[in-house]
Scaffold this motif. Structure first.
Motif, mmCIF file in Angstrom:
data_model
loop_
_atom_site.group_PDB
_atom_site.id
_atom_site.type_symbol
_atom_site.label_atom_id
_atom_site.label_comp_id
_atom_site.label_asym_id
_atom_site.label_seq_id
_atom_site.Cartn_x
_atom_site.Cartn_y
_atom_site.Cartn_z
ATOM 1 N N UNK A 11 0.794 -1.215 0.017
ATOM 2 C CA UNK A 11 0.054 -0.089 -0.181
ATOM 3 C C UNK A 11 0.753 1.289 0.105
ATOM 4 N N UNK A 12 1.817 1.416 0.909
ATOM 5 C CA UNK A 12 2.592 2.405 1.181
ATOM 6 C C UNK A 12 3.384 2.856 -0.331
ATOM 7 N N UNK A 13 3.714 1.796 -0.762
ATOM 8 C CA UNK A 13 4.608 2.043 -2.183
ATOM 9 C C UNK A 13 3.671 2.495 -3.332
ATOM 10 N N UNK A 14 2.596 1.828 -3.346
ATOM 11 C CA UNK A 14 1.619 2.267 -4.427
ATOM 12 C C UNK A 14 0.950 3.789 -4.155
ATOM 13 N N UNK A 15 0.696 3.964 -3.036
ATOM 14 C CA UNK A 15 0.436 5.334 -2.654
ATOM 15 C C UNK A 15 1.201 6.498 -2.875
ATOM 16 N N UNK A 16 2.474 6.335 -3.086
ATOM 17 C CA UNK A 16 3.506 7.146 -3.337
ATOM 18 C C UNK A 16 3.414 7.587 -4.811
ATOM 19 N N UNK A 17 2.728 6.895 -5.575
ATOM 20 C CA UNK A 17 2.512 7.169 -7.029
ATOM 21 C C UNK A 17 1.108 7.612 -7.389
ATOM 22 N N UNK A 18 0.366 8.154 -6.199
ATOM 23 C CA UNK A 18 -0.951 8.675 -6.200
ATOM 24 C C UNK A 18 -1.100 9.769 -5.463
ATOM 25 N N UNK A 19 -0.088 11.066 -5.838
ATOM 26 C CA UNK A 19 -0.305 12.108 -4.883
ATOM 27 C C UNK A 19 -1.410 12.964 -5.096
ATOM 28 N N UNK A 20 -2.494 12.838 -6.147
ATOM 29 C CA UNK A 20 -3.408 13.627 -6.180
ATOM 30 C C UNK A 20 -4.837 12.994 -5.413
ATOM 31 N N UNK A 21 -4.631 11.907 -4.687
ATOM 32 C CA UNK A 21 -5.801 11.339 -3.997
ATOM 33 C C UNK A 21 -6.322 12.473 -3.114
ATOM 34 N N UNK A 22 -7.671 12.718 -3.309
ATOM 35 C CA UNK A 22 -8.279 13.585 -2.479
ATOM 36 C C UNK A 22 -9.240 13.126 -1.300
ATOM 37 N N UNK A 23 -9.830 11.773 -1.617
ATOM 38 C CA UNK A 23 -10.647 11.205 -0.971
ATOM 39 C C UNK A 23 -10.536 9.327 -0.749
ATOM 40 N N UNK A 24 -10.317 8.982 0.449
ATOM 41 C CA UNK A 24 -9.930 7.605 0.735
ATOM 42 C C UNK A 24 -11.404 6.987 1.146
ATOM 43 N N UNK A 25 -11.938 6.072 0.610
ATOM 44 C CA UNK A 25 -13.257 5.113 1.047
ATOM 45 C C UNK A 25 -12.575 4.054 1.645
ATOM 46 N N UNK A 26 -12.802 3.954 2.921
ATOM 47 C CA UNK A 26 -12.561 2.650 3.782
ATOM 48 C C UNK A 26 -13.553 1.991 3.957
ATOM 49 N N UNK A 27 -13.754 0.808 3.218
ATOM 50 C CA UNK A 27 -14.933 0.003 3.114
ATOM 51 C C UNK A 27 -14.846 -1.197 3.912
ATOM 52 N N UNK A 28 -15.288 -1.354 4.945
ATOM 53 C CA UNK A 28 -15.358 -2.238 6.017
ATOM 54 C C UNK A 28 -14.058 -2.203 7.129
#
Length: 200
Positions: A109-126
């Motif tokens: 997760x941390x590795x992939x999130x580094x490539x998504x700097x424009x995320x504005x909203x994280x839907x935490x499902x479950x």
């Protein structure tokens, strides 16, 4: 972009759970450096594992209804990044599917999130996604965490899983459809409109 594609290929070739799950590992996710909304679910079901298309099942249909989007928007990775807690189907338990494998999120997760700097909203499902990302800031149970969703905004939005198995939960908690779903649709719509106008 070259590093991004290399990272995705590394995840797709992951063999951490080889021999521990009922299928040969075939991680299911969909992300892009332009992704604005991140969907963090539990783990693929058998249909999703077979097709390789995330949320390609009745749970996905319900989730898209909550979001107020069609499949075309949902599968546009420049809008929605999709990264479950467990990337492969974990197998069947005594009362439904097993929990997501614990290896995936810490590994990737941390590795992939580094490539998504424009995320504005994280839907935490479950509950698994909420426990991992809210790091001790959840309420005493999932229902209370979802009910207090405003406390986690603007970044995180906790949700119950949209599985047909949770229809009874929704009937017992009408506030979810009355308050949570409209707020979710409004936020998603705002982000999509902004993205459509080429906001940086």
């Amino acid at each position: 972009m070259e590093n991004f594609h290399s990272a995705c290929e590394e995840v797709r070739s992951c063999q951490l759970c080889l021999g521990k799950i009922p299928f040969h590992p075939k991680p299911v996710f969909s992300i892009h450096p332009e992704s604005r909304i991140l969907v963090v679910g539990q783990a693929p079901g058998t249909k999703v594992q077979a097709t390789g298309i995330p949320w390609n099942d009745p749970s996905g249909d319900e989730l898209r209804r909550w979001l107020g989007v069609e499949k075309e928007e949902f599968y546009d990775s420049k809008i929605f990044g999709i990264m479950p807690m467990g990337f492969c189907y974990p197998g069947k338990g005594t009362s439904g599917d097993l929990p997501p494998r614990k290896e995936c999120a810490p590994q990737w997760h941390s590795e992939l999130l580094e490539f998504m700097p424009k995320i504005e909203l994280v839907l935490l499902i479950g509950s698994y996604a909420q426990a991992y990302y809210l790091k001790g800031n959840t309420k005493s149970n999932l229902t209370e965490t979802v009910h207090a969703f405003e406390e986690y905004l603007p970044r995180n939005f906790p949700l119950v899983h949209p599985s047909p198995r949770n229809r009874i939960w929704q009937k017992r908690n009408p506030w979810f459809e009355e308050k949570v779903v409209p707020r979710l649709r409004d936020l998603v719509s705002q982000i999509i409109r902004k993205n459509a106008h080429g906001a940086p």
